[in-house]
Design a protein around this motif. Structure first.
Motif, PDB file in Angstrom:
ATOM      1  N   THR A 126       0.834  -1.194   0.000  1.00 10.91           N
ATOM      2  CA  THR A 126       0.000   0.000   0.000  1.00 10.91           C
ATOM      3  C   THR A 126       0.878   1.256   0.000  1.00 10.91           C
ATOM      4  O   THR A 126       2.103   1.180   0.128  1.00 10.91           O
ATOM      5  CB  THR A 126      -0.903   0.018   1.243  1.00 10.91           C
ATOM      6  N   GLU A 127       0.226   2.414  -0.102  1.00  8.95           N
ATOM      7  CA  GLU A 127       0.957   3.680  -0.004  1.00  8.95           C
ATOM      8  C   GLU A 127       1.613   3.826   1.362  1.00  8.95           C
ATOM      9  O   GLU A 127       2.675   4.443   1.490  1.00  8.95           O
ATOM     10  CB  GLU A 127       0.010   4.856  -0.257  1.00  8.95           C
ATOM     11  N   GLN A 128       0.978   3.252   2.402  1.00 13.18           N
ATOM     12  CA  GLN A 128       1.575   3.291   3.734  1.00 13.18           C
ATOM     13  C   GLN A 128       2.896   2.518   3.766  1.00 13.18           C
ATOM     14  O   GLN A 128       3.859   2.953   4.396  1.00 13.18           O
ATOM     15  CB  GLN A 128       0.610   2.689   4.755  1.00 13.18           C
ATOM     16  N   HIS A 129       2.919   1.374   3.088  1.00 11.01           N
ATOM     17  CA  HIS A 129       4.171   0.622   2.990  1.00 11.01           C
ATOM     18  C   HIS A 129       5.251   1.463   2.304  1.00 11.01           C
ATOM     19  O   HIS A 129       6.392   1.544   2.777  1.00 11.01           O
ATOM     20  CB  HIS A 129       3.963  -0.670   2.193  1.00 11.01           C
ATOM     21  N   LEU A 130       4.886   2.052   1.178  1.00  3.22           N
ATOM     22  CA  LEU A 130       5.864   2.818   0.403  1.00  3.22           C
ATOM     23  C   LEU A 130       6.396   4.003   1.200  1.00  3.22           C
ATOM     24  O   LEU A 130       7.595   4.303   1.158  1.00  3.22           O
ATOM     25  CB  LEU A 130       5.227   3.293  -0.897  1.00  3.22           C
ATOM     26  N   LYS A 131       5.522   4.677   1.958  1.00  2.00           N
ATOM     27  CA  LYS A 131       5.962   5.817   2.771  1.00  2.00           C
ATOM     28  C   LYS A 131       6.919   5.352   3.862  1.00  2.00           C
ATOM     29  O   LYS A 131       7.971   5.978   4.093  1.00  2.00           O
ATOM     30  CB  LYS A 131       4.763   6.516   3.415  1.00  2.00           C
ATOM     31  N   ALA A 132       6.580   4.256   4.535  1.00  2.00           N
ATOM     32  CA  ALA A 132       7.440   3.743   5.603  1.00  2.00           C
ATOM     33  C   ALA A 132       8.805   3.347   5.051  1.00  2.00           C
ATOM     34  O   ALA A 132       9.846   3.623   5.667  1.00  2.00           O
ATOM     35  CB  ALA A 132       6.776   2.554   6.285  1.00  2.00           C
ATOM     36  N   ILE A 133       8.825   2.730   3.882  1.00  2.00           N
ATOM     37  CA  ILE A 133      10.084   2.315   3.260  1.00  2.00           C
ATOM     38  C   ILE A 133      10.923   3.528   2.881  1.00  2.00           C
ATOM     39  O   ILE A 133      12.138   3.553   3.080  1.00  2.00           O
ATOM     40  CB  ILE A 133       9.792   1.423   2.038  1.00  2.00           C
ATOM     41  N   ARG A 134      10.259   4.572   2.349  1.00  2.00           N
ATOM     42  CA  ARG A 134      10.991   5.803   2.014  1.00  2.00           C
ATOM     43  C   ARG A 134      11.567   6.438   3.276  1.00  2.00           C
ATOM     44  O   ARG A 134      12.712   6.896   3.292  1.00  2.00           O
ATOM     45  CB  ARG A 134      10.073   6.790   1.298  1.00  2.00           C
ATOM     46  N   ASP A 135      10.776   6.470   4.344  1.00  2.00           N
ATOM     47  CA  ASP A 135      11.207   7.098   5.591  1.00  2.00           C
ATOM     48  C   ASP A 135      12.411   6.382   6.199  1.00  2.00           C
ATOM     49  O   ASP A 135      13.304   7.020   6.763  1.00  2.00           O
ATOM     50  CB  ASP A 135      10.066   7.106   6.614  1.00  2.00           C
ATOM     51  N   CYS A 136      12.425   5.058   6.108  1.00  2.00           N
ATOM     52  CA  CYS A 136      13.463   4.271   6.784  1.00  2.00           C
ATOM     53  C   CYS A 136      14.774   4.210   6.019  1.00  2.00           C
ATOM     54  O   CYS A 136      15.820   3.927   6.593  1.00  2.00           O
ATOM     55  CB  CYS A 136      12.942   2.860   7.060  1.00  2.00           C
ATOM     56  N   ARG A 137      14.729   4.405   4.711  1.00  2.00           N
ATOM     57  CA  ARG A 137      15.936   4.523   3.895  1.00  2.00           C
ATOM     58  C   ARG A 137      16.878   3.323   4.024  1.00  2.00           C
ATOM     59  O   ARG A 137      18.097   3.486   4.187  1.00  2.00           O
ATOM     60  CB  ARG A 137      16.685   5.815   4.243  1.00  2.00           C
ATOM     61  N   VAL A 138      16.310   2.140   3.968  1.00  2.00           N
ATOM     62  CA  VAL A 138      17.136   0.930   3.892  1.00  2.00           C
ATOM     63  C   VAL A 138      16.689   0.145   2.659  1.00  2.00           C
ATOM     64  O   VAL A 138      15.536   0.248   2.245  1.00  2.00           O
ATOM     65  CB  VAL A 138      17.006   0.050   5.152  1.00  2.00           C
ATOM     66  N   PRO A 139      17.584  -0.634   2.064  1.00  2.00           N
ATOM     67  CA  PRO A 139      17.182  -1.450   0.907  1.00  2.00           C
ATOM     68  C   PRO A 139      16.089  -2.440   1.306  1.00  2.00           C
ATOM     69  O   PRO A 139      16.088  -2.975   2.416  1.00  2.00           O
ATOM     70  CB  PRO A 139      18.478  -2.179   0.525  1.00  2.00           C
TER      71      PRO A 139
END
Length: 331
Positions: A126-139
């Motif tokens: 979801t968009e929530q997943h994508l935002k969390a992944i962007r925020d955390c900045r890990v591969p």
């Protein structure tokens, strides 16, 4: 020998070279063999968590799973763990218990523990997943689902559905029920079903109805009861092996013999499907291989190496006793 410095001195290399080796980085074959020999000789075990306090990048790979009581998840985790251990990395697991909010929270929680990469077994992105992944900045590598913005390791669900459709048509089935899952799950809920639709669309004369179930067996029993009261197909094609087991249970309670009264198929290739009676016709997925490849890919991403956006694993039909042969026809 208690530290990386001790290993480096004994091997006659720089501390950074030993650190690079321990983190899965690139070193020459000669240097790798020398470091491995000294580590084994002195029973050196890296303290990964201690290293994480000093380093910006650790050798800890976080993995988020939707649930722990799943054959597919457990087999995938075994593949991940085997590969990470071979590459001197550690696995840190978080279970979301099929709760989307917990899944998002887990991404942030693992990032705070200074993981170097994240493996995500998600039913949906979801968009929530994508935002969390962007925020955390890990591969990140997603396992089981595909998204254009994320690296992924997937099973060939569309082809699996297509193969199953061809298989049951070849057995002579024309009154067909498909019991799948929510379409929010693109891999299981959409791709398997669309591949199945394509196979049936290539043959005129089939009557097929589509139903939906939850992933758990008790939900599948309830959905199967509704299906069998609503209609009398010759076969129920189930979106997962777990759902197939629920259908077989519902048929047993209704005293419908399998396969003479009702044929059943699944997807997954769970071990139990081979030992039940009748044994279940299914599509075998290579879950441990998926875990291994995902672990390889996430380490490569951590080391800033090129990785294909999508890695696709094949699958195969396992023909067993749960499907009756009504008549054979070349498809």
């Amino acid at each position: 020998m208690k530290t990386i410095i001790d290993i480096a001195r004994a091997a006659g290399v720089a501390k950074s070279t030993v650190s690079r080796y321990l983190n899965g980085g690139s070193v020459s074959e000669e240097t790798r063999e020398k470091i491995e020999r000294i580590i084994k000789q002195h029973n050196y075990v890296p303290n990964t968590f201690a290293q994480s306090l000093k380093a910006k990048k650790t050798s800890i790979i976080g993995t988020i799973v939707p649930r722990l009581d799943s054959f597919a998840v457990s087999q995938t985790l075994m593949g991940i763990d085997d590969e990470l251990r071979d590459r001197q990395h550690q696995l840190l697991i978080s279970s979301a218990n099929q709760d989307l909010n917990r899944e998002i929270e887990a991404i942030y929680d693992l990032a705070r523990q200074k993981i170097s990469g994240l493996l995500l077994l998600a039913a949906e992105i979801t968009e929530q997943h994508l935002k969390a992944i962007r925020d955390c900045r890990v591969p990140v590598v997603v396992i089981g689902q595909q998204h254009s913005l994320l690296h992924s390791v997937i099973h060939d669900d569309f082809h699996a559905g297509y193969m199953m459709g061809k298989h049951i048509l070849d057995k002579g089935h024309r009154r067909i029920a498909y019991l799948g899952v929510t379409e929010r799950d693109i891999a299981v809920g959409v791709m398997r079903k669309e591949g199945f639709r394509k196979a049936l669309a290539e043959y005129n004369g089939c009557e097929v109805r589509y139903y939906e179930s939850g992933f758990r067996m008790n939900a599948a029993v309830e959905a199967a009861n509704h299906l069998l009261e609503d209609w009398t197909p010759t076969i129920v094609v189930c979106g997962t092996d777990n759902i197939a087991l629920g259908v077989m249970r519902a048929a047993f309670l209704k005293q419908i013999p399998i396969p003479s009264g009702l044929s059943v198929t699944g997807f997954g290739g769970y071990e139990i499907t081979e030992i039940i009676h009748p044994a279940l016709t299914t599509v075998k997925y290579h879950y441990k291989r998926a875990g291994k490849l995902a672990a390889e890919n996430i380490i490569s991403l951590v080391n800033r190496e090129n990785v294909d956006m999508v890695t696709v694993l094949d699958c195969q039909i396992i023909d067993r006793e749960s499907v009756d042969i009504l008549y054979r026809r070349s498809i």
